[in-house]
Write a protein that holds these residues in place. Sequence first.
Motif, PDB file in Angstrom:
ATOM      1  N   THR A  31       0.838  -1.206   0.000  1.00 44.74           N
ATOM      2  CA  THR A  31       0.000   0.000   0.000  1.00 44.74           C
ATOM      3  C   THR A  31       0.870   1.252   0.000  1.00 44.74           C
ATOM      4  OG1 THR A  31      -1.551  -1.251   1.337  1.00 44.74           O
ATOM      5  CG2 THR A  31      -1.956   1.105   1.176  1.00 44.74           C
ATOM      6  N   VAL A  32       1.924   1.238   0.829  1.00 42.01           N
ATOM      7  CA  VAL A  32       2.820   2.403   0.884  1.00 42.01           C
ATOM      8  C   VAL A  32       3.454   2.633  -0.489  1.00 42.01           C
ATOM      9  CG1 VAL A  32       4.983   3.292   1.850  1.00 42.01           C
ATOM     10  CG2 VAL A  32       3.330   2.197   3.350  1.00 42.01           C
ATOM     11  N   MET A  33       3.955   1.552  -1.090  1.00 42.68           N
ATOM     12  CA  MET A  33       4.638   1.711  -2.371  1.00 42.68           C
ATOM     13  C   MET A  33       3.666   2.169  -3.470  1.00 42.68           C
ATOM     14  SD  MET A  33       7.462   1.157  -1.130  1.00 42.68           S
ATOM     15  CE  MET A  33       8.535   1.449  -2.500  1.00 42.68           C
ATOM     16  N   ALA A  34       2.418   1.666  -3.397  1.00 42.13           N
ATOM     17  CA  ALA A  34       1.419   2.085  -4.391  1.00 42.13           C
ATOM     18  C   ALA A  34       1.088   3.564  -4.217  1.00 42.13           C
ATOM     19  CB  ALA A  34       0.166   1.235  -4.246  1.00 42.13           C
ATOM     20  N   ARG A  35       1.000   4.010  -2.958  1.00 39.26           N
ATOM     21  CA  ARG A  35       0.695   5.435  -2.719  1.00 39.26           C
ATOM     22  C   ARG A  35       1.831   6.328  -3.206  1.00 39.26           C
ATOM     23  NH1 ARG A  35      -1.611   6.732   3.160  1.00 39.26           N
ATOM     24  NH2 ARG A  35      -1.408   8.822   2.309  1.00 39.26           N
ATOM     25  N   ILE A  36       3.067   5.868  -2.995  1.00 37.51           N
ATOM     26  CA  ILE A  36       4.223   6.641  -3.468  1.00 37.51           C
ATOM     27  C   ILE A  36       4.193   6.736  -5.000  1.00 37.51           C
ATOM     28  CG2 ILE A  36       6.738   6.581  -3.741  1.00 37.51           C
ATOM     29  CD1 ILE A  36       6.885   5.487  -0.875  1.00 37.51           C
ATOM     30  N   ALA A  37       3.897   5.600  -5.638  1.00 37.76           N
ATOM     31  CA  ALA A  37       3.852   5.584  -7.103  1.00 37.76           C
ATOM     32  C   ALA A  37       2.753   6.505  -7.613  1.00 37.76           C
ATOM     33  CB  ALA A  37       3.623   4.158  -7.584  1.00 37.76           C
ATOM     34  N   ALA A  38       1.582   6.456  -6.943  1.00 33.42           N
ATOM     35  CA  ALA A  38       0.455   7.285  -7.376  1.00 33.42           C
ATOM     36  C   ALA A  38       0.791   8.763  -7.216  1.00 33.42           C
ATOM     37  CB  ALA A  38      -0.786   6.933  -6.563  1.00 33.42           C
ATOM     38  N   GLU A  39       1.449   9.082  -6.098  1.00 30.98           N
ATOM     39  CA  GLU A  39       1.801  10.486  -5.854  1.00 30.98           C
ATOM     40  C   GLU A  39       2.799  10.987  -6.892  1.00 30.98           C
ATOM     41  OE1 GLU A  39       4.432  12.428  -2.638  1.00 30.98           O
ATOM     42  OE2 GLU A  39       2.501  12.066  -1.701  1.00 30.98           O
ATOM     43  N   SER A  40       3.773  10.137  -7.213  1.00 27.46           N
ATOM     44  CA  SER A  40       4.770  10.518  -8.214  1.00 27.46           C
ATOM     45  C   SER A  40       4.100  10.716  -9.571  1.00 27.46           C
ATOM     46  CB  SER A  40       5.843   9.435  -8.328  1.00 27.46           C
ATOM     47  OG  SER A  40       6.431   9.224  -7.080  1.00 27.46           O
ATOM     48  N   ALA A  41       3.173   9.798  -9.894  1.00 30.13           N
ATOM     49  CA  ALA A  41       2.482   9.896 -11.188  1.00 30.13           C
ATOM     50  C   ALA A  41       1.706  11.208 -11.288  1.00 30.13           C
ATOM     51  CB  ALA A  41       1.543   8.716 -11.362  1.00 30.13           C
ATOM     52  N   ARG A  42       1.104  11.625 -10.150  1.00 29.78           N
ATOM     53  CA  ARG A  42       0.371  12.892 -10.133  1.00 29.78           C
ATOM     54  C   ARG A  42       1.302  14.053 -10.454  1.00 29.78           C
ATOM     55  NH1 ARG A  42      -2.686  11.409  -5.831  1.00 29.78           N
ATOM     56  NH2 ARG A  42      -1.214  12.291  -4.350  1.00 29.78           N
ATOM     57  N   ARG A  43       2.523  13.965  -9.877  1.00 32.94           N
ATOM     58  CA  ARG A  43       3.476  15.044 -10.094  1.00 32.94           C
ATOM     59  C   ARG A  43       3.916  15.100 -11.571  1.00 32.94           C
ATOM     60  NH1 ARG A  43       6.954  13.876  -6.116  1.00 32.94           N
ATOM     61  NH2 ARG A  43       8.482  13.016  -7.524  1.00 32.94           N
TER      62      ARG A  43
ATOM     63  N   GLN B   2      21.739   3.682   1.400  1.00 33.68           N
ATOM     64  CA  GLN B   2      22.576   4.174   0.301  1.00 33.68           C
ATOM     65  C   GLN B   2      22.082   3.617  -1.024  1.00 33.68           C
ATOM     66  OE1 GLN B   2      26.427   3.068   1.669  1.00 33.68           O
ATOM     67  NE2 GLN B   2      26.906   5.103   2.430  1.00 33.68           N
ATOM     68  N   ALA B   3      21.697   2.338  -0.980  1.00 31.25           N
ATOM     69  CA  ALA B   3      21.179   1.689  -2.189  1.00 31.25           C
ATOM     70  C   ALA B   3      19.915   2.387  -2.661  1.00 31.25           C
ATOM     71  CB  ALA B   3      20.898   0.220  -1.912  1.00 31.25           C
ATOM     72  N   CYS B   4      19.079   2.777  -1.689  1.00 27.79           N
ATOM     73  CA  CYS B   4      17.823   3.448  -2.010  1.00 27.79           C
ATOM     74  C   CYS B   4      18.098   4.792  -2.675  1.00 27.79           C
ATOM     75  CB  CYS B   4      17.025   3.635  -0.725  1.00 27.79           C
ATOM     76  SG  CYS B   4      15.424   4.339  -1.007  1.00 27.79           S
ATOM     77  N   LEU B   5      19.032   5.541  -2.103  1.00 31.27           N
ATOM     78  CA  LEU B   5      19.375   6.856  -2.658  1.00 31.27           C
ATOM     79  C   LEU B   5      20.018   6.715  -4.035  1.00 31.27           C
ATOM     80  CD1 LEU B   5      20.694   8.569   0.569  1.00 31.27           C
ATOM     81  CD2 LEU B   5      18.736   9.314  -0.761  1.00 31.27           C
ATOM     82  N   ALA B   6      20.710   5.599  -4.246  1.00 26.05           N
ATOM     83  CA  ALA B   6      21.362   5.378  -5.542  1.00 26.05           C
ATOM     84  C   ALA B   6      20.374   4.889  -6.592  1.00 26.05           C
ATOM     85  CB  ALA B   6      22.489   4.376  -5.379  1.00 26.05           C
ATOM     86  N   GLY B   7      19.109   4.722  -6.184  1.00 21.73           N
ATOM     87  CA  GLY B   7      18.092   4.313  -7.144  1.00 21.73           C
ATOM     88  C   GLY B   7      17.973   2.809  -7.285  1.00 21.73           C
ATOM     89  N   GLY B   9      16.475  -0.634  -7.151  1.00 20.19           N
ATOM     90  CA  GLY B   9      15.100  -1.123  -7.089  1.00 20.19           C
ATOM     91  C   GLY B   9      14.844  -1.886  -5.798  1.00 20.19           C
ATOM     92  N   ASP B  10      13.637  -1.733  -5.270  1.00 24.61           N
ATOM     93  CA  ASP B  10      13.185  -2.447  -4.069  1.00 24.61           C
ATOM     94  C   ASP B  10      13.829  -1.973  -2.766  1.00 24.61           C
ATOM     95  OD1 ASP B  10      11.314  -3.984  -5.287  1.00 24.61           O
ATOM     96  OD2 ASP B  10      12.621  -5.707  -5.571  1.00 24.61           O
ATOM     97  N   ALA B  11      14.798  -1.051  -2.827  1.00 23.27           N
ATOM     98  CA  ALA B  11      15.490  -0.652  -1.605  1.00 23.27           C
ATOM     99  C   ALA B  11      14.533   0.027  -0.629  1.00 23.27           C
ATOM    100  CB  ALA B  11      16.664   0.268  -1.933  1.00 23.27           C
ATOM    101  N   PHE B  12      13.699   0.931  -1.132  1.00 21.41           N
ATOM    102  CA  PHE B  12      12.778   1.609  -0.213  1.00 21.41           C
ATOM    103  C   PHE B  12      11.709   0.642   0.282  1.00 21.41           C
ATOM    104  CE2 PHE B  12       9.463   4.507   1.254  1.00 21.41           C
ATOM    105  CZ  PHE B  12      10.223   5.330   2.068  1.00 21.41           C
ATOM    106  N   ALA B  13      11.276  -0.254  -0.596  1.00 26.39           N
ATOM    107  CA  ALA B  13      10.295  -1.267  -0.178  1.00 26.39           C
ATOM    108  C   ALA B  13      10.872  -2.112   0.962  1.00 26.39           C
ATOM    109  CB  ALA B  13       9.925  -2.146  -1.361  1.00 26.39           C
ATOM    110  N   GLU B  14      12.167  -2.371   0.893  1.00 24.03           N
ATOM    111  CA  GLU B  14      12.813  -3.156   1.955  1.00 24.03           C
ATOM    112  C   GLU B  14      12.824  -2.374   3.272  1.00 24.03           C
ATOM    113  OE1 GLU B  14      16.408  -5.103   0.559  1.00 24.03           O
ATOM    114  OE2 GLU B  14      17.079  -5.099   2.650  1.00 24.03           O
ATOM    115  N   ILE B  15      13.028  -1.062   3.177  1.00 25.27           N
ATOM    116  CA  ILE B  15      12.991  -0.218   4.385  1.00 25.27           C
ATOM    117  C   ILE B  15      11.591  -0.276   5.001  1.00 25.27           C
ATOM    118  CG2 ILE B  15      13.030   2.194   5.166  1.00 25.27           C
ATOM    119  CD1 ILE B  15      15.379   2.616   3.219  1.00 25.27           C
TER     120      ILE B  15
END
Lengths: 133, 177
Positions: A31-43, B2-7, B9-15
Amino acid sequence: MNDRDTNVERAFTELFQRMPTEHAPLGFRDTVMARIAAESARRWRWEWLAAFAVAIPSLIFLMSTLIEHGDELSDGLGSIANALLGLEAWDASTSVYVDGIVLLAVALVGIAGLLVTHALLAEEQTRSRVHVA
Amino acid sequence: MQACLAGNGDAFAEIVERYGTRVYNLALRITNDRDAANDCAQEAFIRAYRALAQYDQNLPLQPWLLRIVTNTSLNHVQRWHAHEHPVEEMPDGAEPAELQPEALAIRREELGEVLAAMNALPARYRAALTLRHLHELSYEEIAHALELPIGTVKTHLHRARAALLTELHRRRKERTS
């Protein structure tokens, strides 16, 4: 902090560590990741809209100018090309007249291009970070 | 991070995966409402994502996330429940003279009572207690999270512990009488 305070601190910490914790709700991460994606898409959508709003009138103006004064422009460019190749001498006809409004329109199209480029880059960066499907 | 800031994939999801439960539980202690806690925890991660560029990688991640969720949850309580439990106000007669560790000898089946007693405290005190004793943050980190001076945090914690014990005593008395 005296011994009694330290003991009180420790006792409270032990108590809180014993208290039951709850797991985050099911699907919390998605849910968090979907909300982030949706917010980015809006931008990005706003950036695309702004780019279109800036570019479309300028492009229409440039097209109409080209239709209206296309012959003069091609003659001028042809003269310049011939002068550069040494086929003609440089004279008053070896020039292209560009007025301020045309320059402004070209600049606005450039700004729109920058906005689109930024939106595409940000979109790509977010996609790689949050793995938007 | 650092991985998340470097772009990566999945790094922020892991956080989110790693800290989700901790962040959610802090929001739950402050808001005392599962739906609100879920919203606040989600909002906290979204804010963290937006603020990634400003995050100082030399600092630990957990206090930073806990700070964000504390603010989000306190704002929620202030917005929706200010008329029921003012964020700052202590209940009447909530400050006994002495704090004795022995008073915290609580049986497993009484732990639910502690949670219920906590809910009688103002949200800011619940936040301070949870940050200190559940997440074991330093006074400095709590002061940073609550945007208060360290001295005020110590006072909050002392009064919150005293109020919690008073509330527990009151509940025990009610049960036995």
